[in-house]
Design a protein around this motif. Structure first.
Motif, PDB file in Angstrom:
ATOM      1  N   GLU A 130       9.055 -48.657   2.614  1.00 47.28           N
ATOM      2  CA  GLU A 130       7.695 -48.207   2.287  1.00 47.28           C
ATOM      3  C   GLU A 130       7.127 -47.342   3.409  1.00 47.28           C
ATOM      4  O   GLU A 130       6.564 -46.265   3.172  1.00 47.28           O
ATOM      5  N   GLU A 131       7.276 -47.815   4.650  1.00 49.28           N
ATOM      6  CA  GLU A 131       6.723 -47.086   5.801  1.00 49.28           C
ATOM      7  C   GLU A 131       7.323 -45.669   5.893  1.00 49.28           C
ATOM      8  O   GLU A 131       6.610 -44.684   6.112  1.00 49.28           O
ATOM      9  N   LEU A 132       8.641 -45.576   5.713  1.00 50.20           N
ATOM     10  CA  LEU A 132       9.311 -44.280   5.850  1.00 50.20           C
ATOM     11  C   LEU A 132       8.985 -43.345   4.683  1.00 50.20           C
ATOM     12  O   LEU A 132       8.783 -42.144   4.874  1.00 50.20           O
ATOM     13  N   TYR A 133       8.941 -43.890   3.468  1.00 47.98           N
ATOM     14  CA  TYR A 133       8.549 -43.065   2.316  1.00 47.98           C
ATOM     15  C   TYR A 133       7.132 -42.512   2.518  1.00 47.98           C
ATOM     16  O   TYR A 133       6.843 -41.348   2.185  1.00 47.98           O
ATOM     17  N   GLU A 134       6.237 -43.347   3.035  1.00 50.81           N
ATOM     18  CA  GLU A 134       4.852 -42.910   3.247  1.00 50.81           C
ATOM     19  C   GLU A 134       4.784 -41.787   4.278  1.00 50.81           C
ATOM     20  O   GLU A 134       4.040 -40.814   4.113  1.00 50.81           O
ATOM     21  N   ARG A 135       5.578 -41.914   5.362  1.00 53.35           N
ATOM     22  CA  ARG A 135       5.620 -40.847   6.373  1.00 53.35           C
ATOM     23  C   ARG A 135       6.177 -39.555   5.766  1.00 53.35           C
ATOM     24  O   ARG A 135       5.661 -38.465   6.012  1.00 53.35           O
ATOM     25  N   ALA A 136       7.253 -39.683   4.963  1.00 51.41           N
ATOM     26  CA  ALA A 136       7.857 -38.507   4.329  1.00 51.41           C
ATOM     27  C   ALA A 136       6.862 -37.842   3.378  1.00 51.41           C
ATOM     28  O   ALA A 136       6.740 -36.607   3.334  1.00 51.41           O
ATOM     29  N   LEU A 137       6.124 -38.661   2.616  1.00 53.38           N
ATOM     30  CA  LEU A 137       5.148 -38.118   1.667  1.00 53.38           C
ATOM     31  C   LEU A 137       4.029 -37.384   2.404  1.00 53.38           C
ATOM     32  O   LEU A 137       3.603 -36.296   1.982  1.00 53.38           O
ATOM     33  N   ASP A 138       3.583 -37.952   3.513  1.00 51.44           N
ATOM     34  CA  ASP A 138       2.508 -37.331   4.281  1.00 51.44           C
ATOM     35  C   ASP A 138       2.934 -35.942   4.783  1.00 51.44           C
ATOM     36  O   ASP A 138       2.176 -34.971   4.683  1.00 51.44           O
ATOM     37  N   ILE A 139       4.176 -35.847   5.299  1.00 54.44           N
ATOM     38  CA  ILE A 139       4.686 -34.554   5.799  1.00 54.44           C
ATOM     39  C   ILE A 139       4.801 -33.554   4.657  1.00 54.44           C
ATOM     40  O   ILE A 139       4.373 -32.398   4.762  1.00 54.44           O
ATOM     41  N   ARG A 140       5.376 -33.970   3.548  1.00 56.35           N
ATOM     42  CA  ARG A 140       5.629 -33.046   2.447  1.00 56.35           C
ATOM     43  C   ARG A 140       4.337 -32.601   1.762  1.00 56.35           C
ATOM     44  O   ARG A 140       4.248 -31.475   1.283  1.00 56.35           O
ATOM     45  N   ARG A 141       3.353 -33.469   1.726  1.00 59.07           N
ATOM     46  CA  ARG A 141       2.073 -33.073   1.127  1.00 59.07           C
ATOM     47  C   ARG A 141       1.432 -31.937   1.919  1.00 59.07           C
ATOM     48  O   ARG A 141       0.818 -31.039   1.339  1.00 59.07           O
ATOM     49  N   ARG A 142       1.578 -31.998   3.254  1.00 53.56           N
ATOM     50  CA  ARG A 142       0.960 -30.979   4.099  1.00 53.56           C
ATOM     51  C   ARG A 142       1.800 -29.710   4.206  1.00 53.56           C
ATOM     52  O   ARG A 142       1.279 -28.628   4.418  1.00 53.56           O
ATOM     53  N   ALA A 143       3.122 -29.864   4.063  1.00 55.36           N
ATOM     54  CA  ALA A 143       4.011 -28.725   4.334  1.00 55.36           C
ATOM     55  C   ALA A 143       4.462 -27.981   3.079  1.00 55.36           C
ATOM     56  O   ALA A 143       4.844 -26.805   3.173  1.00 55.36           O
TER      57      ALA A 143
ATOM     58  N   ARG B 166      16.098 -34.110  14.782  1.00 52.72           N
ATOM     59  CA  ARG B 166      15.146 -33.207  14.138  1.00 52.72           C
ATOM     60  C   ARG B 166      13.751 -33.334  14.751  1.00 52.72           C
ATOM     61  O   ARG B 166      13.037 -32.336  14.929  1.00 52.72           O
ATOM     62  N   GLU B 167      13.352 -34.562  15.082  1.00 59.10           N
ATOM     63  CA  GLU B 167      12.035 -34.752  15.696  1.00 59.10           C
ATOM     64  C   GLU B 167      11.979 -34.087  17.067  1.00 59.10           C
ATOM     65  O   GLU B 167      10.951 -33.510  17.445  1.00 59.10           O
ATOM     66  N   ARG B 168      13.089 -34.165  17.821  1.00 60.17           N
ATOM     67  CA  ARG B 168      13.124 -33.533  19.144  1.00 60.17           C
ATOM     68  C   ARG B 168      13.139 -32.007  19.038  1.00 60.17           C
ATOM     69  O   ARG B 168      12.438 -31.317  19.766  1.00 60.17           O
ATOM     70  N   VAL B 169      13.959 -31.483  18.116  1.00 62.20           N
ATOM     71  CA  VAL B 169      14.170 -30.039  18.043  1.00 62.20           C
ATOM     72  C   VAL B 169      13.083 -29.337  17.230  1.00 62.20           C
ATOM     73  O   VAL B 169      12.593 -28.268  17.613  1.00 62.20           O
ATOM     74  N   LEU B 170      12.700 -29.922  16.105  1.00 58.36           N
ATOM     75  CA  LEU B 170      11.804 -29.238  15.164  1.00 58.36           C
ATOM     76  C   LEU B 170      10.372 -29.754  15.209  1.00 58.36           C
ATOM     77  O   LEU B 170       9.463 -29.103  14.691  1.00 58.36           O
ATOM     78  N   GLY B 171      10.193 -30.941  15.791  1.00 57.17           N
ATOM     79  CA  GLY B 171       8.874 -31.563  15.781  1.00 57.17           C
ATOM     80  C   GLY B 171       8.768 -32.576  14.665  1.00 57.17           C
ATOM     81  O   GLY B 171       9.372 -32.400  13.598  1.00 57.17           O
ATOM     82  N   PRO B 172       7.974 -33.645  14.876  1.00 58.59           N
ATOM     83  CA  PRO B 172       7.936 -34.751  13.900  1.00 58.59           C
ATOM     84  C   PRO B 172       7.285 -34.400  12.564  1.00 58.59           C
ATOM     85  O   PRO B 172       7.389 -35.170  11.613  1.00 58.59           O
ATOM     86  N   GLU B 173       6.621 -33.234  12.446  1.00 60.52           N
ATOM     87  CA  GLU B 173       5.941 -32.874  11.197  1.00 60.52           C
ATOM     88  C   GLU B 173       6.731 -31.856  10.370  1.00 60.52           C
ATOM     89  O   GLU B 173       6.226 -31.358   9.362  1.00 60.52           O
TER      90      GLU B 173
END
Length: 932
Positions: free
Chosen positions: A757-770, A725-732
């Protein structure tokens, strides 16, 4: 292990060989033998469910929702709240296969024509009676005809039931009617509440048959074999006398000697004795299968012998053929024939079979074991397994048991059903009683042996479907009411029987011990409260919640609505506290409680609870899951009762679309895992490896392996999905957030909190913006990261997320929704843990107001919130206010427990994570499927 070779090297070589074998399954286990056997059992069970029965493993609760009784849940998805027993269904499939297991048609063509005429005849038409003597071939005829109908008339729905030994589970009338009704519902796509009260079930079946047959495009044929063996058949099957729906045909078989008088007026197909040609054909088939050649003289003698009424039936001749084949192997056919000719009926011929098996054994010890084995099988309710026999008789080796079972099975004495050894024909059991068990004392002795065996299991807290099936029934047969009563108060025995749909059986046991429904309810509730005192830790509390729910559902089915509320409410409280207020099992509790309020005609309460259950299910499973369809159906039924037809119709259409999609996804009888892996291979071949669809499929495979507890493989698939998904769609991209979220849940399961914790935080950051501020996926990540922070002791980081959870719920449901109150309580609990009582107080007060407005002033949630406020007031030094609040809370609790005669106050809150719990709330870990 070969000399000079390290065992680990040999194991590694074996693993390397297996790795490339198609469809091979490796189970990596380093623990005890018992644990290994349990792992293998679970693995095989999942393979059977997914790859053979085609059941999708869509339960998304992970380990938080793991429970030994969870196997009942997939059936609830299909049939609403109706309970289904896979063992009963398997037994019927095996009975059908056994009945049709003959290559000889025995001149059945003339009977097939008569059966075909019945199907084609204009309605109305009474049931067709297929009659004949014992062993005349009735089951064989019906099973062969069913196969022909299934082949030539695919639009005809054929439902069958083969009744086994009298007093066995297969002869229980209420279970038979329930099974037939559910099969009809399954084929007509109807999901509707079905009573489990045996009297009502039997009474309402004709109406169900009329209603469901009207929805079926084509004919329906219902076949009940050996219907006269049903307990109180004439009384419980009296609906057969009424006119059947126009597209329904009924065929029943009976023993000519035991057919009820009223049924003898029906059109009858009587099976004639076998003629000489059929006798010769049957014996020749047996001899040819073993390459045994008879002389002309021997054939004539056999034909001449099989001319009397008792020697020319199908079972007698089949048994005779098998005896001749065995004699052919030793070369003494003439001597054996002389012995056979002395046997003038099937029971005496079975006695000859037993004698020959006994003579083939090496010593008296093996002969005694043969006797013991046959006797304990005979006195059991539904049969005995091989492992149980070896535990009952430690001196019985597996080699000797294998020889005995092979001989007895080959000679039509024993057969298998649901993995249990049982008598293949009633005449075989009659012979064993005559040979070994004359007098009631002998039968009682063997029953006691089984009682001691299963009672020992109970004393070791090993409650299986076997002990629940056998022990109460054995006590009933012995007339020991005191021990039966004690057995029924073992909550796990009663739960096992109820959750497998054996409602009538459970009720009959209570009637035998002289307890009415209300007394039974009070005793169960008292036992549960006593059991609760010993429950410590999250796992035992979850198990306790299941027990309370089972009791509540049982009482609801009995019509004891006021008494059903308290256990269902207690189940809800425990699940909200031990799991999470938004956990799918909380939705299950809300659904059950709402069902009581519907029957009670308290529609406002029911609507609120159903909507909460719907909200939780949509957040947990996605909007197109069968669990969501169940809640939509429940709400639709509720609206229909209130004459809100337009709202009901909208929900029904939405539910129907979900179920249609689910059925298409399930496909044929191929397993979900195999379909997903095959889909991945096809997508990679046709589209290239890096595509969004492939990434989605990888994510779903990862979720599937997670649910199977194969965390290592799940991690590989989820990582591949994320990387693609990161390769095809982009990491955000939001899809990347889904993969991150699922990987975080997996690491959380493995106690790798820092990585989670690290992965949940990354997921939260993406979802907050998207995503939108009130999007369910954002709420999902917020909740789980907040719970993880709390678990790790990072309370300062958890606070803003708990505050955000309140905001999201307010935007989604409005500021006065009970779900908002639950989020407020969770935040208040967190503040209390941080010693910030001042911040917690207004949150509790606001939650209290919402609960009172939504549920009324006497609702248990109001009481629990009052109790939490009382603790705050006490700690703040306002003792008078604390006493007043606590008094109000106790009044609510007393009003609740009075419904069922309870006395003990709850120790756990229903409103979020209360600080009265000994252990911190563990996270609700379940993964997200991709939305199609």
């Amino acid at each position: 292990v070969e000399d000079g070779k390290d065992s680990s090297v040999l194991v590694q070589q074996l693993i390397e060989q297996i790795r490339y074998v198609n469809k091979a399954k490796m189970i990596d286990h380093m623990g005890s033998v018992e644990e290994g056997a349990y792992e293998v059992y679970n693995c095989v069970e999942k393979i059977i469910k997914q790859d053979i029965l085609g059941c999708e493993m869509t339960e998304l609760e992970g380990k938080d929702g793991d429970n030994k009784e969870e196997s009942s849940l997939p059936e609830e998805e299909v049939f609403g709240d109706v309970l289904w027993d896979a063992h009963d269904e398997q037994e019927q499939m095996e009975a059908f296969q056994q009945a049709s297991n003959s290559t000889c048609e025995l001149g059945f063509e003339k009977y097939f024509e008569r059966l075909n005429d019945l199907v084609a005849a204009p309605a109305p038409i009474p049931p067709l009676l297929v009659s004949g003597g014992p062993g005349s071939g009735k089951s064989l005829l019906l099973s062969k005809w069913i196969q022909l109908q299934q082949k030539h008339s695919p639009n005809t729905l054929i439902l069958y039931h083969f009744v086994g030994r009298p007093m066995s589970t297969s002869s229980e009338s209420a279970l038979i009617i329930k099974r037939l009704t559910l099969k009809l519902m399954q084929h007509s796509w109807l999901v509707s509440p079905l009573t489990l009260d045996p009297a009502k079930l039997l009474e309402e079946f004709p109406r169900w048959l009329e209603k469901l047959s009207a929805r079926h495009q084509g004919s329906i044929i219902i076949i009940i074999d050996s219907i006269d063996q049903i307990q109180q058949a004439e009384k419980h099957m009296k609906w057969l006398i009424d006119p059947l729906p126009v597209n329904v045909r009924m065929i029943v078989s009976v023993n000519v000697e035991t057919c009820p008088q009223a049924w003898r007026l029906w059109p009858t197909l009587h099976l004639d004795p076998l003629n000489s040609k059929d006798v010769k054909s049957l014996i020749s088939a047996e001899c040819n299968s073993a390459k045994v050649k008879l002389t002309k003289e021997q054939e004539k003698k056999l034909e001449k012998h099989c001319r009397s009424a008792t020697t020319c039936n199908a079972l007698y001749v089949t048994l005779l053929g098998k005896i001749v084949v065995c004699a052919g192997g030793t070369g003494n056919i003439d001597e054996t024939l002389q012995q056979c000719f002395q046997c003038q009926d099937t029971v005496s011929l079975y006695r000859l079979v037993l004698r020959s098996v006994r003579e083939s054994l090496r010593n008296d010890k093996e002969k005694d074991l043969l006797k013991e084995m046959l006797c304990v099988i005979g006195v059991s309710h539904n049969g005995v397994s091989e492992s149980e026999l070896m535990e009952l008789y430690p001196e019985l080796s597996s080699a000797v048991l294998a020889v005995l079972v092979h001989s007895l099975h080959k000679m039509c004495l024993l057969t298998y059903g649901c993995g249990l050894l049982k008598f293949q024909h009633l005449q075989a059991w009659e012979m064993v009683k005559l040979e070994y068990m004359e007098g009631e004392n002998a039968i009682s002795t063997y029953r006691q042996k089984l009682v001691d065996y299963f009672a020992t299991q109970l004393s070791q807290d090993r409650v299986t479907w076997r002990s629940a099936d056998e022990l109460p029934w054995l006590f009933q047969q012995q007339g020991d009411k005191q021990k039966l009563h004690k057995c029924l108060l073992n909550l796990f025995v009663s739960q096992n029987l109820y959750k497998r749909g054996h409602f009538a059986e459970l009720l009959s046991y209570w009637q035998l011990v002289g307890k009415d429904k209300s007394s039974m309810a009070a005793e169960y509730f008292d036992s549960l409260k006593e059991y609760e005192k010993s429950c410590e830790g999250e796992e035992s509390m979850i198990c306790l919640a299941d027990l309370y729910e089972t009791l509540g559902r049982f009482l609801k089915d009995l019509g004891l609505l006021s008494q059903a509320v308290a256990p269902l409410q207690r189940s809800l409280e425990i699940r909200e506290t031990a799991l999470d207020p938004d956990h799918p099992r909380v939705a299950q509790s809300l659904h059950q409680l709402a069902g009581v309020y519907v029957q009670w005609k308290k529609f406002g309460n029911a609507e609120q609870l159903y909507k909460q259950a719907l909200e939780i299910s949509e957040n947990a499973y996605g909007a197109e899951h069968p669990r969501v369809a169940r809640e939509l159906d429940a709400l639709a039924t509720l609206y229909q009762k209130q004459n809100k037809y337009e709202q009901a119709e909208q929900l029904r259409k939405k539910s129907f679309k979900i179920r249609q999609k689910a059925a298409r996804r399930k496909g044929s009888l191929c397993g979900f895992a195999l379909l997903r892996q095959r889909a991945l291979q096809l997508e990679e071949l046709t589209l290239g490896k890096d595509t969004p669809d492939n990434a989605r499929t990888l994510n779903e495979l990862g979720v599937l392996y997670y649910l199977q507890n194969n965390l290592e493989t799940a991690e590989l698939f989820l990582k591949r999905s994320l990387e693609m998904r990161e390769r095809v769609l982009g990491p955000e991209h939001p899809d990347c957030a889904q993969s991150l979220n699922n990987l975080a849940a997996l690491y959380n399961e493995e106690q790798l909190h820092d990585r989670a914790e690290e992965l949940y935080e990354r997921a939260l950051d993406i979802r907050r913006r998207a995503l939108a501020p009130d999007h369910p996926s954002l709420a999902y990540t917020v909740k789980h990261l907040a719970v993880l922070y709390k678990k790790m002791g990072k309370l300062d980081k958890a606070v803003p997320l708990y505050e955000l959870a309140v905001e999201i719920r307010q935007k989604s449901f409005g500021p006065k929704h009970p779900s908002v109150a639950t989020a407020l309580v969770n935040l208040a609990v967190l503040y209390c843990q941080m010693k910030k009582q001042t911040e917690a107080l207004p949150l509790y007060e606001r939650a209290l107001k919402i609960y009172e407005d939504s549920f009324g002033h006497m609702h248990p949630r109001v009481g629990e919130t009052l109790k939490n406020l009382a603790v705050l007031s006490y700690e703040g030094g306002d003792f008078e206010k604390a006493a007043e609040l606590y008094k109000r809370a106790m009044e609510i609790k007393e009003a609740e427990t009075l419904l069922i005669g309870g006395k003990a106050a709850s120790r756990h809150s229903s409103s979020g994570d209360t600080f009265s719990l000994k252990s911190a709330l563990s996270p609700n870990v379940f993964l997200e499927h991709g939305q199609r």
